[in-house]
Enzyme design. Structure first.
Site, PDB file in Angstrom:
ATOM      1  N   ASP A  36       0.806  -1.211  -0.345  1.00  0.00           N
ATOM      2  CA  ASP A  36       0.490   0.335  -0.061  1.00  0.00           C
ATOM      3  C   ASP A  36       0.982   1.421   0.335  1.00  0.00           C
ATOM      4  O   ASP A  36       2.521   1.170   0.627  1.00  0.00           O
ATOM      5  CB  ASP A  36      -0.580   0.140   0.692  1.00  0.00           C
ATOM      6  CG  ASP A  36      -2.278   0.693   0.988  1.00  0.00           C
ATOM      7  OD1 ASP A  36      -2.451   2.143   0.515  1.00  0.00           O
ATOM      8  OD2 ASP A  36      -3.322   0.381   1.076  1.00  0.00           O
ATOM      9  N   ASP A  51       4.217   1.929  -5.069  1.00  0.00           N
ATOM     10  CA  ASP A  51       2.827   1.723  -5.901  1.00  0.00           C
ATOM     11  C   ASP A  51       3.262   1.038  -7.273  1.00  0.00           C
ATOM     12  O   ASP A  51       3.896   0.440  -7.674  1.00  0.00           O
ATOM     13  CB  ASP A  51       3.751   3.207  -7.515  1.00  0.00           C
ATOM     14  CG  ASP A  51       2.307   3.845  -8.367  1.00  0.00           C
ATOM     15  OD1 ASP A  51       1.585   2.803  -8.731  1.00  0.00           O
ATOM     16  OD2 ASP A  51       2.817   5.065  -8.665  1.00  0.00           O
ATOM     17  N   TYR A 143     -14.661   3.717 -14.170  1.00  0.00           N
ATOM     18  CA  TYR A 143     -14.458   2.470 -13.363  1.00  0.00           C
ATOM     19  C   TYR A 143     -15.255   0.844 -13.253  1.00  0.00           C
ATOM     20  O   TYR A 143     -15.151   0.071 -13.662  1.00  0.00           O
ATOM     21  CB  TYR A 143     -15.259   3.382 -12.007  1.00  0.00           C
ATOM     22  CG  TYR A 143     -15.324   2.169 -10.748  1.00  0.00           C
ATOM     23  CD1 TYR A 143     -13.811   2.057  -9.978  1.00  0.00           C
ATOM     24  CD2 TYR A 143     -15.953   1.057 -10.283  1.00  0.00           C
ATOM     25  CE1 TYR A 143     -13.767   1.275  -9.205  1.00  0.00           C
ATOM     26  CE2 TYR A 143     -16.115   0.617  -9.461  1.00  0.00           C
ATOM     27  CZ  TYR A 143     -14.748   0.728  -8.114  1.00  0.00           C
ATOM     28  OH  TYR A 143     -14.034  -0.097  -7.222  1.00  0.00           O
ATOM     29  N   LYS A 147     -13.040  -2.475 -13.737  1.00  0.00           N
ATOM     30  CA  LYS A 147     -13.820  -3.651 -12.883  1.00  0.00           C
ATOM     31  C   LYS A 147     -13.726  -4.936 -14.138  1.00  0.00           C
ATOM     32  O   LYS A 147     -14.190  -6.325 -13.729  1.00  0.00           O
ATOM     33  CB  LYS A 147     -15.038  -3.726 -11.748  1.00  0.00           C
ATOM     34  CG  LYS A 147     -14.360  -2.295 -10.523  1.00  0.00           C
ATOM     35  CD  LYS A 147     -12.886  -2.994  -9.771  1.00  0.00           C
ATOM     36  CE  LYS A 147     -12.614  -2.471  -9.295  1.00  0.00           C
ATOM     37  NZ  LYS A 147     -11.819  -3.307  -8.286  1.00  0.00           N
ATOM     38  N   THR A 178     -16.770   1.385   3.326  1.00  0.00           N
ATOM     39  CA  THR A 178     -15.654   1.577   2.677  1.00  0.00           C
ATOM     40  C   THR A 178     -14.932   2.933   3.166  1.00  0.00           C
ATOM     41  O   THR A 178     -16.364   3.636   2.579  1.00  0.00           O
ATOM     42  CB  THR A 178     -14.455   1.461   1.804  1.00  0.00           C
ATOM     43  OG1 THR A 178     -15.400   1.679   0.836  1.00  0.00           O
ATOM     44  CG2 THR A 178     -14.680  -0.175   1.793  1.00  0.00           C
TER      45      THR A 178
END
Length: 239
Positions: A36, A51, A143, A147, A178
């Site tokens: 991360d 990264d 997005y 996905k 989240t």
């Protein structure tokens, strides 16, 4: 490090679903390395700040994880960034490229670096798709297709890597509490409409995603190439 202890890399493990996966894996006795840009809040997990779009940095991070924790037997790719949520005619292509690079290229990069270094060991990989991968959506030219690509990446890698003893599966989460979703809600996203449309009538919690991910990672030993919608019935409703 006891080499009999399963060692799992969790990308995006510093927050959200990734952090819940880290908690679940640690409870199950895994050694965990988080990839991360931020430090994992759980000090029992090692963190490599990396990264995932930087191939050289990914190779170095995998090498460091191997040196610390031994062979990696699992990967959970939970990293990601939110989409722009604008019409296609207004979509900045630089942002679109960045999102594809993070979600798709970053996922493939870390998974194949681990598989290259298995040394004959078996492994299990779980990727994160989305319910937006099913069907078309307005204002999601970045997005949703990224996905959807993860769904096919799951199938392609499952076929290629099965002879190597590697299972590859994915989950497609519905709306989950989240930080990324909280940002959308703060911006005016109608979350009550989402709850009304969902047969189970509520949002998912990160721990619910984590338990499903860990099932695919550890217990589903004859399952590969599958993308499991964890969505409270969202995809069953259709449009």
């Amino acid at each position: 490090m006891d080499r009999a202890v399963p060692h799992t890399i969790v990308t995006g493990g510093a927050s959200g679903i990734g952090a819940a996966v880290v908690d679940e894996l640690l409870a199950r006795g895994h050694a965990v390395t988080v990839f991360d840009l931020d430090e994992s809040p759980d000090r029992r997990a090692a963190t490599e700040r990396v990264d995932l779009t930087d191939e050289t940095a990914v190779a170095a991070a995998v090498g460091a994880a191997l040196a610390r924790g031994g062979v990696v037997t699992g990967v959970v790719a939970c990293h990601g960034i939110r989409g722009a949520y604008v019409p296609a005619l207004e979509m900045p292509l630089a942002l679109m490229r960045r999102l594809y690079d993070v979600h798709v290229v970053g996922t493939v990069s870390v998974c194949r670096e681990v598989v290259r270094r298995l040394g004959g060991a078996s492994a299990s990989i779980v990727l994160i798709s989305s319910t937006t991968a099913y069907g078309g959506w307005a204002n999601q030219i970045d997005y949703g297709p990224a996905k959807a690509a993860i769904r096919q990446v799951t199938e392609n890698l499952a076929i290629e890597w099965a002879p190597l003893g590697v299972r590859v599966n994915a989950i497609a989460p519905a709306h989950t509490r989240t930080p990324m979703l909280e940002q959308l809600i703060a911006g005016g996203y109608d979350i009550e409409a989402v709850e009304r449309r969902t047969p189970l009538g509520r949002l998912a919690m990160p721990a619910e995603m984590a338990s499903t991910i860990c099932y695919l990672l550890d217990a589903a030993t004859f399952v590969t190439g599958q993308c499991l919608a964890v969505d409270g019935g969202w995809t069953a409703v259709g449009k």
